[in-house]
Design a protein around this motif. Structure first.
Motif, PDB file in Angstrom:
ATOM      1  N   ASP A 274      35.056   9.065 -95.873  1.00 17.92           N
ATOM      2  CA  ASP A 274      35.963   8.469 -94.890  1.00 17.92           C
ATOM      3  C   ASP A 274      36.763   9.538 -94.152  1.00 17.92           C
ATOM      4  O   ASP A 274      37.159   9.349 -93.004  1.00 17.92           O
ATOM      5  N   LEU A 275      37.016  10.653 -94.831  1.00 17.77           N
ATOM      6  CA  LEU A 275      37.738  11.773 -94.228  1.00 17.77           C
ATOM      7  C   LEU A 275      37.016  13.059 -94.603  1.00 17.77           C
ATOM      8  O   LEU A 275      36.792  13.329 -95.789  1.00 17.77           O
ATOM      9  N   VAL A 276      36.627  13.831 -93.583  1.00 16.17           N
ATOM     10  CA  VAL A 276      35.990  15.134 -93.789  1.00 16.17           C
ATOM     11  C   VAL A 276      36.905  16.187 -93.199  1.00 16.17           C
ATOM     12  O   VAL A 276      37.345  16.071 -92.052  1.00 16.17           O
ATOM     13  N   MET A 277      37.189  17.242 -93.985  1.00 19.82           N
ATOM     14  CA  MET A 277      38.129  18.274 -93.556  1.00 19.82           C
ATOM     15  C   MET A 277      37.456  19.639 -93.592  1.00 19.82           C
ATOM     16  O   MET A 277      37.007  20.094 -94.655  1.00 19.82           O
ATOM     17  N   ASP A 278      37.378  20.295 -92.435  1.00 18.47           N
ATOM     18  CA  ASP A 278      36.762  21.617 -92.339  1.00 18.47           C
ATOM     19  C   ASP A 278      37.796  22.703 -92.576  1.00 18.47           C
ATOM     20  O   ASP A 278      38.683  22.937 -91.745  1.00 18.47           O
ATOM     21  N   PHE A 279      37.666  23.377 -93.720  1.00 18.48           N
ATOM     22  CA  PHE A 279      38.467  24.568 -93.997  1.00 18.48           C
ATOM     23  C   PHE A 279      37.559  25.774 -94.213  1.00 18.48           C
ATOM     24  O   PHE A 279      37.988  26.777 -94.769  1.00 18.48           O
ATOM     25  N   ALA A 280      36.304  25.667 -93.771  1.00 19.85           N
ATOM     26  CA  ALA A 280      35.324  26.717 -94.022  1.00 19.85           C
ATOM     27  C   ALA A 280      35.035  27.548 -92.784  1.00 19.85           C
ATOM     28  O   ALA A 280      35.041  28.775 -92.823  1.00 19.85           O
ATOM     29  N   GLY A 281      34.753  26.879 -91.659  1.00 19.41           N
ATOM     30  CA  GLY A 281      34.538  27.601 -90.417  1.00 19.41           C
ATOM     31  C   GLY A 281      33.165  28.215 -90.249  1.00 19.41           C
ATOM     32  O   GLY A 281      32.948  28.983 -89.320  1.00 19.41           O
ATOM     33  N   ALA A 282      32.200  27.881 -91.115  1.00 18.61           N
ATOM     34  CA  ALA A 282      30.847  28.401 -90.958  1.00 18.61           C
ATOM     35  C   ALA A 282      30.178  27.761 -89.742  1.00 18.61           C
ATOM     36  O   ALA A 282      30.554  26.661 -89.317  1.00 18.61           O
ATOM     37  N   PRO A 283      29.174  28.406 -89.141  1.00 26.02           N
ATOM     38  CA  PRO A 283      28.543  27.887 -87.928  1.00 26.02           C
ATOM     39  C   PRO A 283      27.959  26.480 -88.075  1.00 26.02           C
ATOM     40  O   PRO A 283      27.885  25.741 -87.102  1.00 26.02           O
ATOM     41  N   THR A 284      27.554  26.105 -89.290  1.00 23.13           N
ATOM     42  CA  THR A 284      26.925  24.799 -89.487  1.00 23.13           C
ATOM     43  C   THR A 284      27.918  23.699 -89.849  1.00 23.13           C
ATOM     44  O   THR A 284      27.524  22.536 -90.000  1.00 23.13           O
ATOM     45  N   VAL A 285      29.201  24.059 -89.997  1.00 24.10           N
ATOM     46  CA  VAL A 285      30.176  23.126 -90.538  1.00 24.10           C
ATOM     47  C   VAL A 285      30.349  21.887 -89.663  1.00 24.10           C
ATOM     48  O   VAL A 285      30.422  20.764 -90.158  1.00 24.10           O
ATOM     49  N   GLY A 286      30.413  22.063 -88.345  1.00 28.40           N
ATOM     50  CA  GLY A 286      30.649  20.920 -87.463  1.00 28.40           C
ATOM     51  C   GLY A 286      29.562  19.871 -87.567  1.00 28.40           C
ATOM     52  O   GLY A 286      29.836  18.672 -87.714  1.00 28.40           O
ATOM     53  N   ALA A 287      28.318  20.299 -87.490  1.00 25.44           N
ATOM     54  CA  ALA A 287      27.198  19.367 -87.586  1.00 25.44           C
ATOM     55  C   ALA A 287      27.164  18.690 -88.948  1.00 25.44           C
ATOM     56  O   ALA A 287      26.895  17.480 -89.056  1.00 25.44           O
ATOM     57  N   GLU A 288      27.440  19.458 -89.999  1.00 26.33           N
ATOM     58  CA  GLU A 288      27.436  18.882 -91.339  1.00 26.33           C
ATOM     59  C   GLU A 288      28.597  17.907 -91.521  1.00 26.33           C
ATOM     60  O   GLU A 288      28.452  16.871 -92.190  1.00 26.33           O
ATOM     61  N   ALA A 289      29.734  18.206 -90.926  1.00 23.02           N
ATOM     62  CA  ALA A 289      30.907  17.348 -91.065  1.00 23.02           C
ATOM     63  C   ALA A 289      30.642  15.957 -90.513  1.00 23.02           C
ATOM     64  O   ALA A 289      30.944  14.949 -91.156  1.00 23.02           O
ATOM     65  N   VAL A 290      30.082  15.883 -89.311  1.00 22.77           N
ATOM     66  CA  VAL A 290      29.831  14.558 -88.731  1.00 22.77           C
ATOM     67  C   VAL A 290      28.672  13.864 -89.434  1.00 22.77           C
ATOM     68  O   VAL A 290      28.629  12.629 -89.515  1.00 22.77           O
ATOM     69  N   ALA A 291      27.737  14.650 -89.985  1.00 23.98           N
ATOM     70  CA  ALA A 291      26.609  14.040 -90.699  1.00 23.98           C
ATOM     71  C   ALA A 291      27.043  13.418 -92.013  1.00 23.98           C
ATOM     72  O   ALA A 291      26.501  12.390 -92.443  1.00 23.98           O
ATOM     73  N   MET A 292      28.032  14.025 -92.687  1.00 27.87           N
ATOM     74  CA  MET A 292      28.468  13.492 -93.981  1.00 27.87           C
ATOM     75  C   MET A 292      29.614  12.490 -93.853  1.00 27.87           C
ATOM     76  O   MET A 292      30.058  11.916 -94.837  1.00 27.87           O
ATOM     77  N   ALA A 293      30.102  12.270 -92.619  1.00 28.17           N
ATOM     78  CA  ALA A 293      31.187  11.317 -92.404  1.00 28.17           C
ATOM     79  C   ALA A 293      30.670   9.887 -92.416  1.00 28.17           C
ATOM     80  O   ALA A 293      29.557   9.601 -91.972  1.00 28.17           O
ATOM     81  N   ALA A 294      31.488   8.981 -92.903  1.00 27.29           N
ATOM     82  CA  ALA A 294      31.136   7.565 -92.946  1.00 27.29           C
ATOM     83  C   ALA A 294      31.293   6.928 -91.567  1.00 27.29           C
ATOM     84  O   ALA A 294      31.948   7.487 -90.671  1.00 27.29           O
ATOM     85  N   GLN A 295      30.705   5.774 -91.389  1.00 30.34           N
ATOM     86  CA  GLN A 295      30.914   5.018 -90.161  1.00 30.34           C
ATOM     87  C   GLN A 295      32.414   4.763 -89.959  1.00 30.34           C
ATOM     88  O   GLN A 295      33.106   4.300 -90.872  1.00 30.34           O
ATOM     89  N   GLY A 296      32.905   5.119 -88.760  1.00 28.75           N
ATOM     90  CA  GLY A 296      34.328   4.965 -88.496  1.00 28.75           C
ATOM     91  C   GLY A 296      35.199   5.990 -89.179  1.00 28.75           C
ATOM     92  O   GLY A 296      36.423   5.825 -89.230  1.00 28.75           O
ATOM     93  N   GLY A 297      34.600   7.046 -89.689  1.00 26.26           N
ATOM     94  CA  GLY A 297      35.341   8.058 -90.424  1.00 26.26           C
ATOM     95  C   GLY A 297      36.114   9.004 -89.528  1.00 26.26           C
ATOM     96  O   GLY A 297      36.042   8.950 -88.295  1.00 26.26           O
ATOM     97  N   ARG A 298      36.860   9.893 -90.162  1.00 26.90           N
ATOM     98  CA  ARG A 298      37.680  10.872 -89.462  1.00 26.90           C
ATOM     99  C   ARG A 298      37.250  12.273 -89.888  1.00 26.90           C
ATOM    100  O   ARG A 298      36.964  12.505 -91.064  1.00 26.90           O
ATOM    101  N   VAL A 299      37.236  13.178 -88.920  1.00 22.85           N
ATOM    102  CA  VAL A 299      36.888  14.579 -89.165  1.00 22.85           C
ATOM    103  C   VAL A 299      37.997  15.431 -88.580  1.00 22.85           C
ATOM    104  O   VAL A 299      38.382  15.247 -87.421  1.00 22.85           O
ATOM    105  N   VAL A 300      38.527  16.360 -89.369  1.00 24.87           N
ATOM    106  CA  VAL A 300      39.561  17.269 -88.865  1.00 24.87           C
ATOM    107  C   VAL A 300      39.046  18.699 -88.984  1.00 24.87           C
ATOM    108  O   VAL A 300      38.531  19.102 -90.026  1.00 24.87           O
TER     109      VAL A 300
END
Length: 365
Positions: free
Chosen positions: A253-279
């Motif tokens: 439901d909530l994905v939080m990027d504290f890593a900053g690796a090049p693949t993080v953005g794509a992985e963040a939205v892929a692992m987020a739930a429907q209607g989820g939040r990504v920061v």
């Protein structure tokens, strides 16, 4: 009042720090302070600057360190902390970046992080007045507009130093994204100091499941001590699949990027739930990282950026440590204190991921 200070100066990216003497201003400006540093905790930004991953022309030589506390040895006229309290000689203070109070970001947006002249002590060249403004010095000149805080006596130096950047950055990210819904699933990308602290905050905020994604295994073991229900090792290469498996296929439901690796953005939205939040917090620099906008649209995700933190977040971080002092093993985030002569070794250890947060006490040999 001392006229010079020992300092560990970065003169070349990736090279050993140079121990030297830097001059100190002979006169303190109104609102300024001279502080003897008792503790500097190193941040991932310090390691990125040292390695050259974060660099820009003309930045060297410089003194690293922007999480620090110390004892005031001299003050300029009218020096007060951010809450208007007088700062006297002998006071224990922490401080953060300076802001101008006059630009669009300060006046109209009322957001110190948007200040057009935001100044960090570690971005001050060590060969230009006022020379010593960052943590890896025995004495530091704290400029008039730096955000200063009188610190409570009941918190260790390491915690209050970390509050000045890492902790306030995490707490701001939670605030910007709207906090944690009780019982929800939270995925934390990154197992450095920010990721481990965020793991603890998610647990203390009432998350139902906390998943920490990162490496190496020693860091993931530590994540369990800070409240992670499950961990995912990025070395296994199935990060998204593992998070989906751990959330019954729904995602976080909530994905939080504290890593900053090049693949993080794509992985963040892929692992987020429907209607989820990504920061997004950990992604820095001018590089372009792909973000699948079709997935953002299809899942109706909310994507929120969060930049460091301001003096309010710093104050909240101090209050957070006071409120939850006994709830997590905070001291496990920190290494054994060493003097300036060993600062380079500790930066290298952090670069190797052998240490979460190095602790430098410039009063030591």
């Amino acid at each position: 009042m001392p006229t010079s200070t020992r300092a560990a100066v970065l003169t070349e990216h990736g090279a050993p720090l140079h121990l030297t003497e830097l001059p100190l201003p002979s006169d303190l400006e109104p609102g300024a302070a001279l502080v003897r540093v008792s503790c500097a905790t190193l941040c991932g930004t310090d390691v990125e600057i040292w390695s050259g991953r974060m660099s820009f022309p003309g930045m060297l030589p410089m003194v690293l360190g922007h999480e620090m506390v110390g004892e005031v040895v001299a003050v300029g006229t009218g020096t007060r902390d951010a809450l208007g309290r007088d700062i006297a000689v002998g006071a224990r203070i922490g401080w953060s970046e300076s802001t101008c109070g006059e630009c669009y970001g300060c006046v109209v947006l009322r957001q110190p992080v948007a200040c057009a002249k935001r100044g960090y002590g570690f971005l001050q060249r060590a060969d230009v007045h006022p020379y010593a403004t960052a943590g890896l010095c025995e004495y530091v000149y704290v400029v008039p507009r730096a955000a200063k805080l009188l610190l409570p006596d009941d918190l260790p130096d390491t915690w209050t130093a970390m509050a000045g950047c890492a902790a306030k950055t995490v707490l701001r990210a939670f605030d910007k994204v709207g906090g944690v819904r009780a019982g929800s699933r939270v995925a934390v990308q990154g197992s450095g100091a920010l990721g481990l602290f965020a793991t603890a905050v998610a647990r203390l905020s009432g998350a139902g499941t906390v998943i920490t994604v990162g490496a190496p295994p020693s860091r993931l073991d530590l994540a369990g001590d800070f409240g992670a229900d499950a961990t995912v090792d990025i070395a296994e290469g199935t990060t998204v699949d593992q998070v989906l498996d751990l959330t019954d296929g729904r995602g976080a439901d909530l994905v939080m990027d504290f890593a900053g690796a090049p693949t993080v953005g794509a992985e963040a939205v892929a692992m987020a739930a429907q209607g989820g939040r990504v920061v997004i917090v950990g992604t820095t620099g001018p590089g372009s990282n792909p973000l699948p906008l079709g997935t953002v649209m299809g899942k109706e995700l909310t994507v929120q950026g969060s930049l460091n933190g301001d003096i309010a977040d710093y104050h909240h971080a101090i209050e957070f440590f006071q409120s939850f002092a006994d709830r997590m093993p905070w001291d496990r985030l920190f290494g054994t204190p060493v003097g300036l002569s060993a600062a380079h070794d500790r930066i290298e250890a952090m670069h190797r991921l052998d240490e979460v947060k190095a602790v430098i006490d410039p009063r030591l040999p």
